[in-house]
Structures are given as C-alpha cells and as structure tokens.
Design a protein around this motif. Sequence first.
Motif, PDB file in Angstrom:
ATOM      1  N   GLN A 142      41.579  42.522  61.255  1.00  0.00           N
ATOM      2  CA  GLN A 142      41.661  43.965  61.077  1.00  0.00           C
ATOM      3  C   GLN A 142      41.430  44.630  62.437  1.00  0.00           C
ATOM      4  O   GLN A 142      40.796  44.051  63.311  1.00  0.00           O
ATOM      5  N   GLU A 143      41.921  45.858  62.572  1.00  0.00           N
ATOM      6  CA  GLU A 143      41.872  46.583  63.841  1.00  0.00           C
ATOM      7  C   GLU A 143      42.437  45.735  64.971  1.00  0.00           C
ATOM      8  O   GLU A 143      41.896  45.679  66.075  1.00  0.00           O
ATOM      9  N   ALA A 144      43.541  45.065  64.684  1.00  0.00           N
ATOM     10  CA  ALA A 144      44.275  44.333  65.716  1.00  0.00           C
ATOM     11  C   ALA A 144      45.204  45.296  66.438  1.00  0.00           C
ATOM     12  O   ALA A 144      45.669  46.282  65.862  1.00  0.00           O
ATOM     13  N   VAL A 145      45.478  45.026  67.699  1.00  0.00           N
ATOM     14  CA  VAL A 145      46.425  45.827  68.471  1.00  0.00           C
ATOM     15  C   VAL A 145      47.409  44.876  69.148  1.00  0.00           C
ATOM     16  O   VAL A 145      47.102  43.714  69.412  1.00  0.00           O
ATOM     17  N   ASP A 146      48.592  45.398  69.446  1.00  0.00           N
ATOM     18  CA  ASP A 146      49.641  44.540  70.004  1.00  0.00           C
ATOM     19  C   ASP A 146      49.589  44.502  71.537  1.00  0.00           C
ATOM     20  O   ASP A 146      50.617  44.599  72.206  1.00  0.00           O
ATOM     21  N   ALA A 147      48.396  44.347  72.098  1.00  0.00           N
ATOM     22  CA  ALA A 147      48.249  44.237  73.543  1.00  0.00           C
ATOM     23  C   ALA A 147      48.824  42.900  74.009  1.00  0.00           C
ATOM     24  O   ALA A 147      48.595  41.869  73.377  1.00  0.00           O
ATOM     25  N   PRO A 148      49.591  42.877  75.112  1.00  0.00           N
ATOM     26  CA  PRO A 148      50.217  41.638  75.575  1.00  0.00           C
ATOM     27  C   PRO A 148      49.250  40.461  75.738  1.00  0.00           C
ATOM     28  O   PRO A 148      49.604  39.338  75.338  1.00  0.00           O
ATOM     29  N   PRO A 149      48.040  40.639  76.310  1.00  0.00           N
ATOM     30  CA  PRO A 149      47.157  39.468  76.414  1.00  0.00           C
ATOM     31  C   PRO A 149      46.828  38.844  75.053  1.00  0.00           C
ATOM     32  O   PRO A 149      46.668  37.620  74.951  1.00  0.00           O
ATOM     33  N   PHE A 150      46.762  39.682  74.034  1.00  0.00           N
ATOM     34  CA  PHE A 150      46.436  39.193  72.692  1.00  0.00           C
ATOM     35  C   PHE A 150      47.628  38.476  72.071  1.00  0.00           C
ATOM     36  O   PHE A 150      47.513  37.340  71.595  1.00  0.00           O
ATOM     37  N   THR A 151      48.789  39.116  72.064  1.00  0.00           N
ATOM     38  CA  THR A 151      49.957  38.493  71.440  1.00  0.00           C
ATOM     39  C   THR A 151      50.407  37.254  72.211  1.00  0.00           C
ATOM     40  O   THR A 151      50.890  36.286  71.612  1.00  0.00           O
ATOM     41  N   GLN A 152      50.231  37.256  73.534  1.00  0.00           N
ATOM     42  CA  GLN A 152      50.552  36.061  74.314  1.00  0.00           C
ATOM     43  C   GLN A 152      49.627  34.903  73.956  1.00  0.00           C
ATOM     44  O   GLN A 152      50.064  33.753  73.852  1.00  0.00           O
ATOM     45  N   LEU A 153      48.348  35.211  73.758  1.00  0.00           N
ATOM     46  CA  LEU A 153      47.398  34.169  73.360  1.00  0.00           C
ATOM     47  C   LEU A 153      47.780  33.582  72.007  1.00  0.00           C
ATOM     48  O   LEU A 153      47.728  32.361  71.809  1.00  0.00           O
ATOM     49  N   LEU A 154      48.179  34.436  71.074  1.00  0.00           N
ATOM     50  CA  LEU A 154      48.600  33.943  69.766  1.00  0.00           C
ATOM     51  C   LEU A 154      49.789  32.994  69.906  1.00  0.00           C
ATOM     52  O   LEU A 154      49.842  31.938  69.262  1.00  0.00           O
ATOM     53  N   GLY A 155      50.741  33.368  70.754  1.00  0.00           N
ATOM     54  CA  GLY A 155      51.893  32.501  70.965  1.00  0.00           C
ATOM     55  C   GLY A 155      51.513  31.176  71.590  1.00  0.00           C
ATOM     56  O   GLY A 155      52.013  30.118  71.185  1.00  0.00           O
ATOM     57  N   GLU A 156      50.625  31.210  72.568  1.00  0.00           N
ATOM     58  CA  GLU A 156      50.181  29.978  73.231  1.00  0.00           C
ATOM     59  C   GLU A 156      49.449  29.057  72.268  1.00  0.00           C
ATOM     60  O   GLU A 156      49.506  27.829  72.413  1.00  0.00           O
ATOM     61  N   GLN A 157      48.770  29.650  71.279  1.00  0.00           N
ATOM     62  CA  GLN A 157      48.030  28.855  70.306  1.00  0.00           C
ATOM     63  C   GLN A 157      48.889  28.449  69.108  1.00  0.00           C
ATOM     64  O   GLN A 157      48.392  27.829  68.175  1.00  0.00           O
ATOM     65  N   GLY A 158      50.159  28.794  69.130  1.00  0.00           N
ATOM     66  CA  GLY A 158      51.081  28.356  68.091  1.00  0.00           C
ATOM     67  C   GLY A 158      51.028  29.149  66.799  1.00  0.00           C
ATOM     68  O   GLY A 158      51.389  28.632  65.736  1.00  0.00           O
ATOM     69  N   TYR A 159      50.632  30.429  66.888  1.00  0.00           N
ATOM     70  CA  TYR A 159      50.534  31.248  65.683  1.00  0.00           C
ATOM     71  C   TYR A 159      51.807  32.062  65.459  1.00  0.00           C
ATOM     72  O   TYR A 159      52.347  32.671  66.390  1.00  0.00           O
ATOM     73  N   ALA A 160      52.268  32.060  64.222  1.00  0.00           N
ATOM     74  CA  ALA A 160      53.235  33.048  63.761  1.00  0.00           C
ATOM     75  C   ALA A 160      52.449  34.198  63.159  1.00  0.00           C
ATOM     76  O   ALA A 160      51.501  33.965  62.403  1.00  0.00           O
ATOM     77  N   TRP A 161      52.811  35.440  63.477  1.00  0.00           N
ATOM     78  CA  TRP A 161      51.981  36.559  63.043  1.00  0.00           C
ATOM     79  C   TRP A 161      52.839  37.739  62.600  1.00  0.00           C
ATOM     80  O   TRP A 161      54.000  37.871  62.967  1.00  0.00           O
ATOM     81  N   GLN A 162      52.210  38.584  61.785  1.00  0.00           N
ATOM     82  CA  GLN A 162      52.789  39.853  61.364  1.00  0.00           C
ATOM     83  C   GLN A 162      51.684  40.902  61.428  1.00  0.00           C
ATOM     84  O   GLN A 162      50.559  40.632  61.028  1.00  0.00           O
ATOM     85  N   GLN A 163      52.020  42.064  61.920  1.00  0.00           N
ATOM     86  CA  GLN A 163      51.057  43.159  62.016  1.00  0.00           C
ATOM     87  C   GLN A 163      51.631  44.406  61.372  1.00  0.00           C
ATOM     88  O   GLN A 163      52.804  44.743  61.584  1.00  0.00           O
ATOM     89  N   VAL A 164      50.807  45.075  60.582  1.00  0.00           N
ATOM     90  CA  VAL A 164      51.196  46.369  60.031  1.00  0.00           C
ATOM     91  C   VAL A 164      50.873  47.436  61.074  1.00  0.00           C
ATOM     92  O   VAL A 164      49.702  47.647  61.406  1.00  0.00           O
ATOM     93  N   ALA A 165      51.884  48.072  61.599  1.00  0.00           N
ATOM     94  CA  ALA A 165      51.684  49.107  62.608  1.00  0.00           C
ATOM     95  C   ALA A 165      51.421  50.428  61.901  1.00  0.00           C
ATOM     96  O   ALA A 165      52.341  51.155  61.536  1.00  0.00           O
ATOM     97  N   ALA A 166      50.132  50.720  61.690  1.00  0.00           N
ATOM     98  CA  ALA A 166      49.754  51.926  60.962  1.00  0.00           C
ATOM     99  C   ALA A 166      49.860  53.167  61.838  1.00  0.00           C
ATOM    100  O   ALA A 166      50.335  54.212  61.404  1.00  0.00           O
ATOM    101  N   PHE A 167      49.388  53.054  63.080  1.00  0.00           N
ATOM    102  CA  PHE A 167      49.508  54.171  64.015  1.00  0.00           C
ATOM    103  C   PHE A 167      49.513  53.619  65.433  1.00  0.00           C
ATOM    104  O   PHE A 167      49.143  52.464  65.689  1.00  0.00           O
ATOM    105  N   THR A 168      49.967  54.450  66.352  1.00  0.00           N
ATOM    106  CA  THR A 168      50.022  54.086  67.763  1.00  0.00           C
ATOM    107  C   THR A 168      49.086  54.992  68.533  1.00  0.00           C
ATOM    108  O   THR A 168      49.107  56.219  68.356  1.00  0.00           O
ATOM    109  N   TYR A 169      48.252  54.382  69.385  1.00  0.00           N
ATOM    110  CA  TYR A 169      47.302  55.150  70.190  1.00  0.00           C
ATOM    111  C   TYR A 169      47.302  54.568  71.593  1.00  0.00           C
ATOM    112  O   TYR A 169      47.141  53.357  71.779  1.00  0.00           O
TER     113      TYR A 169
END
Length: 285
Positions: free
Chosen positions: A88-115
Amino acid sequence: MKALSLGLLLGLCLLMGCDELSVTSPPVLLTPQGERLLTPCTLLPVLPVQQAGLPRQFDLLVWNLYKLQRPGWQDALVSAPADLMLLQEAVDAPPFTQLLGEQGYAWQQVAAFTYEGRTAGVMTAAHTPELFSCPLAYPEPVFRLPKTALVSLYALEGSRYPLLVINLHGVNFDLGTASYEEQLAPLLKLSRRYPGPVLFAGDFNSWSERRSRLLQSRMARQQFLSAHFSPDQRRRIGEWPLDQVFYRGLILEQASAEPSAASDHNPLRLRFRLADHTTSPGKSK
C-alpha cells in the motif's frame, strides 16, 4: 503525525487546486508494460486449471511503504524476498520499479492519484504473472482522495482454483463506519462465493473498536480466519492494529511483524500453504 500531515496536505491540494496533484478517475491500472485497459471489477472470470504459478507453500509480504519517503526500503525488500507482495502507498518511482524487475516480480499498481509526477496506490507483485486483475477506488469521505483496492487471481500449485488476492488500503478520514462498510462491500461480494483459496489483506485502517468489530464480523461471516503474529509489532492506534491479513482455504504456517525504520508501518511477513481441501465459500447477507 507525518502520515496525517501528508494526508491533510493532499486533501487541501485537492480542495484548493495544486498543480502537483491530480486524481485519476476512473483509476488506471499500471504494469511494467504501461497502462492496461480496465476490466469491470464486478465478476470473477472462470479460468482453466493452470499448471504453473505460485508454489504450494509461499511467502507473503504485506506492507504500507509510506510512499518510499524513508531510506532502507530497498534492503527490506531484498533481504527477505516474498513470492507474493501486497503493498500500500506504493509509488512508481524508477528505483522502486527497477528493483522489482531485477528481483523478477510481475506487478500491477492502481494509480489512484498523481503527486509530484509520481502515481500512488496499492500494488500487488508476484514471481508469477497474474491471471486476472481489476482495480477499485473509493473516495475518502472528507477530502475525496481515493483509497484503492486491487483484486487479482494467481495460479497456485496443486489448487483446482486460482488464488484470489484482495489488496486493500482502507478509507481513513471518517468518524463513522458507513463509508468503511461501503468500501468493503463490493470486495466481500466478490469473495463471498469464490470456491478457491482467498487472501484478503492490507492496511485496513482499522483504528477503532467500531471499525475492528465491523471488520472481524464481516470476515467471520465468510469463514475467513485472521492471521495472528508473533512477534506482533504492527502499527497501532491505541490498541488497534491497522494492518490485517485474512485467509480462507489456506494454512498459515508462520506470521511475524517486526520493527522497520523504512516506513511508518512495519512489514507483515507470513508463510502459507495450500489446504488439503479448499474451504467452502462463506455465507454473507
């Protein structure tokens, strides 16, 4: 206090108009491949039995990431990787999404708002692609900022039915329980007659006796079990823990919630295995 201040800031921005804040309506589902067309979150599909998916015994992480505002979240995610993560309270910051990719995760995020150029909302990630997913959003009663949920189906080794996963960030700024119950209702409707194993977890914001009793009552109607943690250092308001994990058709082997400085919530780490016989779907009014 910081989390409350951020919530108030975002709410005031929404009311007064801030260029940095925009609400996504309807919510958008983000994936590593980009935005995905929305699927109505009213009916679960009937899917064929899958041969590959999550292992029969799998590790689960449930964690409110506090929008990655504190250092150390990278180490916390990498040091004890999970097969399935409900964030919860995840954001699509590149360091985070890149880490998920490096760790082999497939992911989906509900984009509720942009800040400040980053989308925020619940995210579900796993070491196997989902079979189906759909987002829901419910506006906070006071500030109208959406709180989100993500419903997903994952193949599970040895199970005739996919694992139903419901990842929720519960409404917060509401003194009563009417909005809280309205947010839960469509999710409980989806899980009510589902014949396979189910996980229903996240930051429920169950910070009062009324909310906690309502939540436990609704879950008990559907024969959900509530995970008990040892140690139990979940974030609390008074005596009431905010983060919860409910399950059906699974066996809980261990669950812990230990302190972490990487968020204002402590991560929940659990290990489940598929029950020998799938629990019958619960009854609900």
